[in-house]
Enzyme design. Sequence first.
Site, mmCIF file in Angstrom:
data_model
loop_
_atom_site.group_PDB
_atom_site.id
_atom_site.type_symbol
_atom_site.label_atom_id
_atom_site.label_comp_id
_atom_site.label_asym_id
_atom_site.label_seq_id
_atom_site.Cartn_x
_atom_site.Cartn_y
_atom_site.Cartn_z
ATOM 1 N N GLU A 161 50.063 -6.378 -74.631
ATOM 2 C CA GLU A 161 50.346 -5.645 -73.078
ATOM 3 C C GLU A 161 51.379 -6.101 -72.397
ATOM 4 O O GLU A 161 52.199 -5.228 -71.991
ATOM 5 C CB GLU A 161 48.959 -5.868 -72.439
ATOM 6 C CG GLU A 161 47.598 -5.037 -73.194
ATOM 7 C CD GLU A 161 46.451 -5.459 -72.099
ATOM 8 O OE1 GLU A 161 45.972 -6.505 -72.129
ATOM 9 O OE2 GLU A 161 45.916 -4.522 -71.612
ATOM 10 N N GLY A 170 34.867 -5.316 -74.003
ATOM 11 C CA GLY A 170 33.658 -4.688 -74.793
ATOM 12 C C GLY A 170 32.823 -4.011 -73.841
ATOM 13 O O GLY A 170 32.459 -4.292 -72.872
ATOM 14 N N MET A 205 36.561 -12.146 -71.191
ATOM 15 C CA MET A 205 36.416 -13.523 -71.115
ATOM 16 C C MET A 205 37.139 -14.124 -70.210
ATOM 17 O O MET A 205 37.381 -15.350 -69.889
ATOM 18 C CB MET A 205 36.947 -13.918 -72.200
ATOM 19 C CG MET A 205 36.032 -13.646 -73.447
ATOM 20 S SD MET A 205 36.578 -14.201 -75.133
ATOM 21 C CE MET A 205 36.311 -15.905 -75.090
ATOM 22 N N GLU A 206 37.822 -13.308 -68.974
ATOM 23 C CA GLU A 206 38.604 -13.889 -67.985
ATOM 24 C C GLU A 206 38.552 -13.512 -66.475
ATOM 25 O O GLU A 206 38.807 -14.082 -65.328
ATOM 26 C CB GLU A 206 40.188 -13.527 -68.387
ATOM 27 C CG GLU A 206 40.661 -14.116 -69.440
ATOM 28 C CD GLU A 206 40.356 -13.297 -70.653
ATOM 29 O OE1 GLU A 206 39.971 -11.703 -70.522
ATOM 30 O OE2 GLU A 206 40.550 -13.502 -71.895
ATOM 31 N N ASP A 212 35.995 -2.044 -77.790
ATOM 32 C CA ASP A 212 35.010 -2.452 -78.757
ATOM 33 C C ASP A 212 33.635 -2.148 -77.948
ATOM 34 O O ASP A 212 33.761 -2.188 -76.831
ATOM 35 C CB ASP A 212 35.172 -3.892 -79.455
ATOM 36 C CG ASP A 212 34.980 -4.864 -78.363
ATOM 37 O OD1 ASP A 212 33.882 -5.199 -78.126
ATOM 38 O OD2 ASP A 212 36.110 -5.263 -77.785
HETATM 39 N N1 SAH Z 1 43.025 -11.643 -81.267
HETATM 40 C C1 SAH Z 1 43.443 -12.051 -80.109
HETATM 41 C C2 SAH Z 1 42.159 -12.642 -79.497
HETATM 42 C C3 SAH Z 1 41.308 -11.929 -78.511
HETATM 43 S S1 SAH Z 1 39.997 -12.681 -77.706
HETATM 44 C C4 SAH Z 1 44.497 -12.799 -79.944
HETATM 45 O O1 SAH Z 1 44.737 -13.495 -80.688
HETATM 46 O O2 SAH Z 1 44.898 -12.938 -78.734
HETATM 47 C C5 SAH Z 1 39.242 -11.330 -76.980
HETATM 48 C C6 SAH Z 1 39.871 -10.806 -75.810
HETATM 49 O O3 SAH Z 1 39.493 -9.536 -75.578
HETATM 50 C C7 SAH Z 1 39.781 -11.852 -74.340
HETATM 51 O O4 SAH Z 1 40.794 -11.449 -73.474
HETATM 52 C C8 SAH Z 1 38.482 -10.801 -73.866
HETATM 53 O O5 SAH Z 1 38.623 -10.831 -72.528
HETATM 54 C C9 SAH Z 1 38.582 -9.329 -74.488
HETATM 55 N N2 SAH Z 1 37.461 -8.827 -75.079
HETATM 56 C C10 SAH Z 1 37.437 -7.689 -75.639
HETATM 57 N N3 SAH Z 1 36.363 -7.449 -76.199
HETATM 58 C C11 SAH Z 1 35.419 -8.522 -75.886
HETATM 59 C C12 SAH Z 1 34.080 -8.876 -76.217
HETATM 60 N N4 SAH Z 1 33.323 -7.834 -77.192
HETATM 61 N N5 SAH Z 1 33.539 -9.873 -75.816
HETATM 62 C C13 SAH Z 1 34.273 -10.689 -74.959
HETATM 63 N N6 SAH Z 1 35.557 -10.618 -74.742
HETATM 64 C C14 SAH Z 1 36.285 -9.409 -75.316
#
Ligand code: SAH
Length: 248
Positions: free
Chosen positions: A13, A79, A193-194, A217
Amino acid sequence: MSRIAIMAAMQEELRALLALMPDEHKQVLGGREFWLGHLHGHEVVLVLSRIGKVAAATTASLLAARFEPSELLFVGVAGGLGPAVKVGDVVVAEDLLQHDLDASPLFPRHEVPLYGRSRFVSDAGMNRRLAAAVQAVLAEAPRHLGASAVAEFGLGAPTLHRGLIVSGDRFVASGAESAALRAELPDALAVEMEGAAVAQVCHDLSLPCAVMRTVSDRADDSAHVDFNAFIREVASAYSAAVVAAYLG
Ligand code: SAH
């Protein structure tokens, strides 16, 4: 002229947004790369939030203290938790809560100690403008994504949702876990997560903020499937188009 801060949770992004800046230059602080310059005629500062509540709160604090933006817009993926929130939809947060914060019995579950509250609100004016920008982009999703991505991810009629986003230091990737979150916080639309950590920093600093998340997701057992492809092909295109419409 006032400076608008844009934080992105995903590297892809950030890359899509940087591609729209004609004049970006970098300043490194606290290990973060802050990108200064212009986007659609506005003075902006862009940064990757990093993942998890502490990392994102640190980024937001450094950003606010060093670059003194007038507002902070946070884009990322999440999610879907609400029953109607499907992959490819977009959620604009009205309020945000840390679902994994629990200092009970000293404080009510989810309450942030010494704040007397569990929910932090985003800025109403920013939310109005952001929601309008999201609506405009979703109405023309195939133009922004290309027909193949629409087909690949089965994005029928992507919808905007507005309401509660919950955050915690956990990638929620099982049906049992998302069902537990739904039972505990029935009005939660999405989990990530943020966002709630950044909203708390903005509250402390009286910095207007807004949070937009593309639903990558359903926070269930298949949450990791196609996660990276979705971010590359859908979420980055949405956030770049929404930021353009927001600034436009
Ligand atoms: N593969 C990614 C890691 C993603 S961690 C990388 O290497 O950068 C997950 C990210 O997606 C976080 O920013 C979180 O806020 C968001 N996210 C998406 N789906 C989520 C879910 N089911 N649970 C928690 N966070 C999720």
